[in-house]
Design an enzyme around this catalytic site. Sequence first.
Site, PDB file in Angstrom:
ATOM      1  N   ARG A  18       0.839  -1.194   0.000  1.00 22.95           N
ATOM      2  CA  ARG A  18       0.000   0.000   0.000  1.00 22.95           C
ATOM      3  C   ARG A  18       0.872   1.240   0.000  1.00 22.95           C
ATOM      4  O   ARG A  18       1.919   1.284   0.625  1.00 22.95           O
ATOM      5  CB  ARG A  18      -0.901   0.029   1.234  1.00 22.95           C
ATOM      6  CG  ARG A  18      -2.163  -0.801   1.102  1.00 22.95           C
ATOM      7  CD  ARG A  18      -3.037  -0.652   2.315  1.00 22.95           C
ATOM      8  NE  ARG A  18      -2.378  -1.131   3.507  1.00 22.95           N
ATOM      9  CZ  ARG A  18      -1.808  -0.373   4.417  1.00 22.95           C
ATOM     10  NH1 ARG A  18      -1.829   0.953   4.312  1.00 22.95           N
ATOM     11  NH2 ARG A  18      -1.220  -0.901   5.465  1.00 22.95           N
ATOM     12  N   TYR A  65      -1.706  -3.309  -6.802  1.00 22.25           N
ATOM     13  CA  TYR A  65      -1.422  -4.145  -5.638  1.00 22.25           C
ATOM     14  C   TYR A  65      -2.406  -3.986  -4.481  1.00 22.25           C
ATOM     15  O   TYR A  65      -2.691  -2.863  -4.049  1.00 22.25           O
ATOM     16  CB  TYR A  65      -0.006  -3.860  -5.113  1.00 22.25           C
ATOM     17  CG  TYR A  65       0.477  -4.959  -4.205  1.00 22.25           C
ATOM     18  CD1 TYR A  65       1.150  -6.062  -4.722  1.00 22.25           C
ATOM     19  CD2 TYR A  65       0.219  -4.925  -2.850  1.00 22.25           C
ATOM     20  CE1 TYR A  65       1.560  -7.099  -3.898  1.00 22.25           C
ATOM     21  CE2 TYR A  65       0.622  -5.951  -2.008  1.00 22.25           C
ATOM     22  CZ  TYR A  65       1.300  -7.041  -2.546  1.00 22.25           C
ATOM     23  OH  TYR A  65       1.695  -8.062  -1.715  1.00 22.25           O
ATOM     24  N   LYS A 120      -9.522  -1.830   1.885  1.00 21.00           N
ATOM     25  CA  LYS A 120      -9.189  -0.702   2.757  1.00 21.00           C
ATOM     26  C   LYS A 120      -9.924   0.575   2.333  1.00 21.00           C
ATOM     27  O   LYS A 120     -10.363   1.363   3.170  1.00 21.00           O
ATOM     28  CB  LYS A 120      -7.672  -0.478   2.790  1.00 21.00           C
ATOM     29  CG  LYS A 120      -6.903  -1.674   3.360  1.00 21.00           C
ATOM     30  CD  LYS A 120      -7.326  -1.982   4.748  1.00 21.00           C
ATOM     31  CE  LYS A 120      -6.969  -3.309   5.353  1.00 21.00           C
ATOM     32  NZ  LYS A 120      -5.662  -3.826   5.357  1.00 21.00           N
ATOM     33  N   HIS A 157     -10.312  -2.020  11.597  1.00 25.04           N
ATOM     34  CA  HIS A 157      -9.251  -2.906  11.096  1.00 25.04           C
ATOM     35  C   HIS A 157      -9.063  -4.041  12.108  1.00 25.04           C
ATOM     36  O   HIS A 157      -8.082  -4.073  12.847  1.00 25.04           O
ATOM     37  CB  HIS A 157      -7.967  -2.076  10.942  1.00 25.04           C
ATOM     38  CG  HIS A 157      -6.869  -2.773  10.187  1.00 25.04           C
ATOM     39  ND1 HIS A 157      -5.533  -2.438  10.346  1.00 25.04           N
ATOM     40  CD2 HIS A 157      -6.883  -3.757   9.259  1.00 25.04           C
ATOM     41  CE1 HIS A 157      -4.791  -3.186   9.547  1.00 25.04           C
ATOM     42  NE2 HIS A 157      -5.580  -3.996   8.882  1.00 25.04           N
ATOM     43  N   SER A 198      -1.086  -3.478  10.363  1.00 23.43           N
ATOM     44  CA  SER A 198      -0.789  -4.385   9.258  1.00 23.43           C
ATOM     45  C   SER A 198       0.419  -5.273   9.575  1.00 23.43           C
ATOM     46  O   SER A 198       1.426  -4.798  10.085  1.00 23.43           O
ATOM     47  CB  SER A 198      -0.511  -3.571   7.999  1.00 23.43           C
ATOM     48  OG  SER A 198      -1.636  -2.778   7.704  1.00 23.43           O
ATOM     49  N   ASP A 256      -9.372  -9.406   8.959  1.00 25.71           N
ATOM     50  CA  ASP A 256      -8.807  -8.075   8.680  1.00 25.71           C
ATOM     51  C   ASP A 256      -9.747  -6.911   9.001  1.00 25.71           C
ATOM     52  O   ASP A 256      -9.298  -5.880   9.458  1.00 25.71           O
ATOM     53  CB  ASP A 256      -8.387  -8.001   7.206  1.00 25.71           C
ATOM     54  CG  ASP A 256      -7.396  -6.879   6.923  1.00 25.71           C
ATOM     55  OD1 ASP A 256      -6.403  -6.765   7.665  1.00 25.71           O
ATOM     56  OD2 ASP A 256      -7.618  -6.113   5.970  1.00 25.71           O
ATOM     57  N   ARG A 313       1.846 -12.175  -0.548  1.00 26.68           N
ATOM     58  CA  ARG A 313       0.518 -12.481   0.005  1.00 26.68           C
ATOM     59  C   ARG A 313      -0.137 -13.667  -0.694  1.00 26.68           C
ATOM     60  O   ARG A 313       0.190 -13.995  -1.826  1.00 26.68           O
ATOM     61  CB  ARG A 313      -0.391 -11.258  -0.178  1.00 26.68           C
ATOM     62  CG  ARG A 313       0.126  -9.994   0.505  1.00 26.68           C
ATOM     63  CD  ARG A 313      -0.713  -9.620   1.680  1.00 26.68           C
ATOM     64  NE  ARG A 313      -0.113  -8.561   2.485  1.00 26.68           N
ATOM     65  CZ  ARG A 313      -0.647  -8.148   3.635  1.00 26.68           C
ATOM     66  NH1 ARG A 313      -1.752  -8.684   4.098  1.00 26.68           N
ATOM     67  NH2 ARG A 313      -0.068  -7.196   4.340  1.00 26.68           N
TER      68      ARG A 313
HETATM   69  P1  GTP Z   1      -2.430  -7.557   7.462  1.00 29.64           P
HETATM   70  O1  GTP Z   1      -2.998  -8.544   6.511  1.00 29.64           O
HETATM   71  O2  GTP Z   1      -1.303  -6.770   6.862  1.00 29.64           O
HETATM   72  O3  GTP Z   1      -3.449  -6.656   8.059  1.00 29.64           O
HETATM   73  O4  GTP Z   1      -1.639  -8.403   8.605  1.00 29.64           O
HETATM   74  P2  GTP Z   1      -2.097  -9.288   9.851  1.00 29.64           P
HETATM   75  O5  GTP Z   1      -2.326  -8.418  11.031  1.00 29.64           O
HETATM   76  O6  GTP Z   1      -3.189 -10.211   9.472  1.00 29.64           O
HETATM   77  O7  GTP Z   1      -0.767 -10.116  10.189  1.00 29.64           O
HETATM   78  P3  GTP Z   1      -0.443 -11.690  10.050  1.00 29.64           P
HETATM   79  O8  GTP Z   1      -1.283 -12.549  10.943  1.00 29.64           O
HETATM   80  O9  GTP Z   1      -0.441 -12.031   8.617  1.00 29.64           O
HETATM   81  O10 GTP Z   1       1.048 -11.739  10.614  1.00 29.64           O
HETATM   82  C1  GTP Z   1       2.101 -11.007  10.056  1.00 29.64           C
HETATM   83  C2  GTP Z   1       3.422 -11.557  10.502  1.00 29.64           C
HETATM   84  O11 GTP Z   1       3.504 -11.589  11.931  1.00 29.64           O
HETATM   85  C3  GTP Z   1       3.682 -12.973  10.013  1.00 29.64           C
HETATM   86  O12 GTP Z   1       4.984 -13.053   9.528  1.00 29.64           O
HETATM   87  C4  GTP Z   1       3.507 -13.806  11.236  1.00 29.64           C
HETATM   88  O13 GTP Z   1       4.292 -14.964  11.205  1.00 29.64           O
HETATM   89  C5  GTP Z   1       3.888 -12.876  12.383  1.00 29.64           C
HETATM   90  N1  GTP Z   1       3.127 -13.204  13.621  1.00 29.64           N
HETATM   91  C6  GTP Z   1       1.792 -13.408  13.715  1.00 29.64           C
HETATM   92  N2  GTP Z   1       1.428 -13.764  14.977  1.00 29.64           N
HETATM   93  C7  GTP Z   1       2.562 -13.784  15.695  1.00 29.64           C
HETATM   94  C8  GTP Z   1       2.850 -14.086  17.078  1.00 29.64           C
HETATM   95  O14 GTP Z   1       1.994 -14.401  17.891  1.00 29.64           O
HETATM   96  N3  GTP Z   1       4.157 -13.977  17.453  1.00 29.64           N
HETATM   97  C9  GTP Z   1       5.137 -13.623  16.584  1.00 29.64           C
HETATM   98  N4  GTP Z   1       6.373 -13.563  17.037  1.00 29.64           N
HETATM   99  N5  GTP Z   1       4.910 -13.355  15.283  1.00 29.64           N
HETATM  100  C10 GTP Z   1       3.644 -13.428  14.850  1.00 29.64           C
HETATM  101  C1  SPV Z   2      -2.853  -4.303   5.349  1.00 34.32           C
HETATM  102  O1  SPV Z   2      -1.855  -3.730   4.923  1.00 34.32           O
HETATM  103  O2  SPV Z   2      -3.369  -4.028   6.460  1.00 34.32           O
HETATM  104  C2  SPV Z   2      -3.459  -5.393   4.555  1.00 34.32           C
HETATM  105  C3  SPV Z   2      -2.999  -5.566   3.177  1.00 34.32           C
HETATM  106  O3  SPV Z   2      -4.360  -6.062   5.028  1.00 34.32           O
HETATM  107  S1  SPV Z   2      -3.693  -4.446   2.064  1.00 34.32           S
HETATM  108  O4  SPV Z   2      -4.921  -5.023   1.524  1.00 34.32           O
HETATM  109  O5  SPV Z   2      -2.723  -4.258   0.976  1.00 34.32           O
HETATM  110  O6  SPV Z   2      -4.008  -3.201   2.717  1.00 34.32           O
HETATM  111 MN    MN Z   3      -4.864  -5.328   7.161  1.00 32.91          MN
END
Ligand code: GTP
Ligand code: SPV
Ligand code: MN
Length: 617
Positions: A77, A217, A226, A246, A268, A293, A385
């Site tokens: 983003r 993207y 978003k 979010h 994020s 999300d 992703r």
């Molecule tokens: P967006 O889609 O960008 O909104 O992200 P999200 O909040 O859904 O994050 P996601 O669960 O995809 O995690 C992002 C990164 O954080 C990944 O590389 C995970 O492996 C790491 N992660 C998630 N949960 C944990 C946790 O409990 N501990 C640690 N150390 N890392 C974590």
């Molecule tokens: C984030 O960045 O919080 C996402 C990915 O979930 S995007 O859809 O690119 O915003």
């Molecule tokens: Mn997100």
Amino acid sequence: MTKTTFENWTENRALINWIRKCRDLCKPDNVWFCDGSKEEAQELVSKMLKSGTLTKLNETARPKSYLARSTPEDVARVEERTFICSEKKEDAGPTNHWADPAEMKTKLDSLFQGCMEGRTMYVIPFSMGPLGSPLSQIGVQITDSPYVVASMRIMTRMGKKIIQLLGPNGSFVPCLHSVGMPLKKGMKDVPWPCNTNERYICHFPKTKEIASFGSGYGGNALLGKKCFALRIASVMAKEEGWLAEHMLILGITNPEGKKKYMAAAFPSACGKTNLAMMTPTLPGWKVETVGDDIAWMRFGKDGRLYAINPEAGFFGVAPGTSEKSNPNAMKTIAKNTIFTNVALTDKGDVWWEGMTEKPPSHLIDWEGRDWTPKSEGPAAHPNSRFTTSASECPVIDPNWESPQGVPISAIIFGGRRSSTIPLVMKALSWEHGVFFGASLSSEMTAAQEGTIGKLRHDPFAMLPFTGYNMGDYFQHWLDIGNKHDKDKLPQIFLVNWFRKGKEGSLLWPGYGENSRVLKWIFECCDGAPITAKTAAGYLPKKRTLDTSGLNLKKEADELFKINKADWLEEVEELKQYFTLFDPRFPESLNQELLKLEKRLKTSSSQKAKTNANEDIF
Ligand code: GTP
Ligand code: SPV
Ligand code: MN
């Protein structure tokens, strides 16, 4: 077969007029009305295989799945190019980029002029939220990117049925998107068209319109996500008294079969997808996913807060996803998935950092180059992703498409904080919980363009997603508390999976072990006497956070420490930060900050480093 025309596709005059206007402006070679059928999806895929946008993955290893590689300039983003075009600058507030709506419209008109030359203009009617739910909203996206169409088909409910639902007079949010790369006669297309010179992600809160130019993207281009479900929806929510956040939504069931739903806001790439799909390590506990999300939440007739997931799929971070960290995500992406910017194995399957302990000896990296473990840089882009249907998730909640939503018992805020913030804390009140949200900060990740690891304020994990003045948004959260039955409001918590010890290693194992924290939250919501009041908030009373069987390091006590000096520093920093929102910063949040400072200072007779497992007053 009769040819689809505007008139036989929809009776909605407003929609026809808008599409005609866009067609006349963008000058595509042709218009494609998306019906959402399998045949249509197949046709799009064939087209993208031919153009090189998609690579088919090995059908045995990863059935019906594809890899897309973006250009290195279009991988996340672009917050710097995201605009809120409210009439008055103050209404966009200090945290958004503002542009005058009339000037931006003129600018966009010139950018979109002829921008789809040589391309097809796709029209995608979509619903954010289950079809026909009173909490759902309809949008129509116009795009010149087949990749976006294929992704929207996964991420939203789209196609003919939405047109039926819209009827002749229904209203919709118009979402105009172009990759911004017209194909003049004789010009050859590229696998990932985009425009790195001119990028605009624009929102018009008054007229509820979206226009995005130059990027293909994620959140820049899948405009239901978003742009609509957060930036525009947050404005609608403010106007109508609900919440667009979010947040993931999960259902959690205890060993006795009692179930609660929770929503959690993390910035994020800070763990929403992982928490939403987690496999609890605690025996007998079960977690089911409603969303990973975004949450739209409204009060029901019974006075409780109900949430829906407006999306139909997951656009999840690939790196770090493994059988160990998130087995349910691995099952969800076993087939029918589009991967973007991950690495390709010699067998035609996908790989990314953290998927296996040892990387394969040879890969094609996300830029299409040969890669070996000796290569410089990661094989998969850190913000690579997967795009996959929520219905493929083995732990999808039985109520995930419930039109009235699921009742929320707890709201959780969290971020990446290597120090200061304890593993879990409960707010002293709704207002104190809103203060948790407003004071949230987190170390930056690859999900946004910027310096990775740098601590930044990210109130409510909504910094880049609130479509109006953040000060007014804080007030909206306070109003929600004032207007509703306090006893029925969700309780508010703050968590931090990312606190580090002296040697710089993480103190908490995270992932499935986070079920221990969810259990404590669950029991708090049931009124269990397991909290200890500290200056910063309620912490788990001695031994009420189940760490049985966890081989925690000695320094794990640090996880719960409220270090007074650090907290006083935090207070000073927040005093500074909150001035940013003057004159729209709610006085009661100022009061929360002052009360926190006072509590910290009056605990001065205590040791400087308070062990939070003891009551400190
Ligand atoms: P967006 O889609 O960008 O909104 O992200 P999200 O909040 O859904 O994050 P996601 O669960 O995809 O995690 C992002 C990164 O954080 C990944 O590389 C995970 O492996 C790491 N992660 C998630 N949960 C944990 C946790 O409990 N501990 C640690 N150390 N890392 C974590
Ligand atoms: C984030 O960045 O919080 C996402 C990915 O979930 S995007 O859809 O690119 O915003
Ligand atoms: Mn997100």
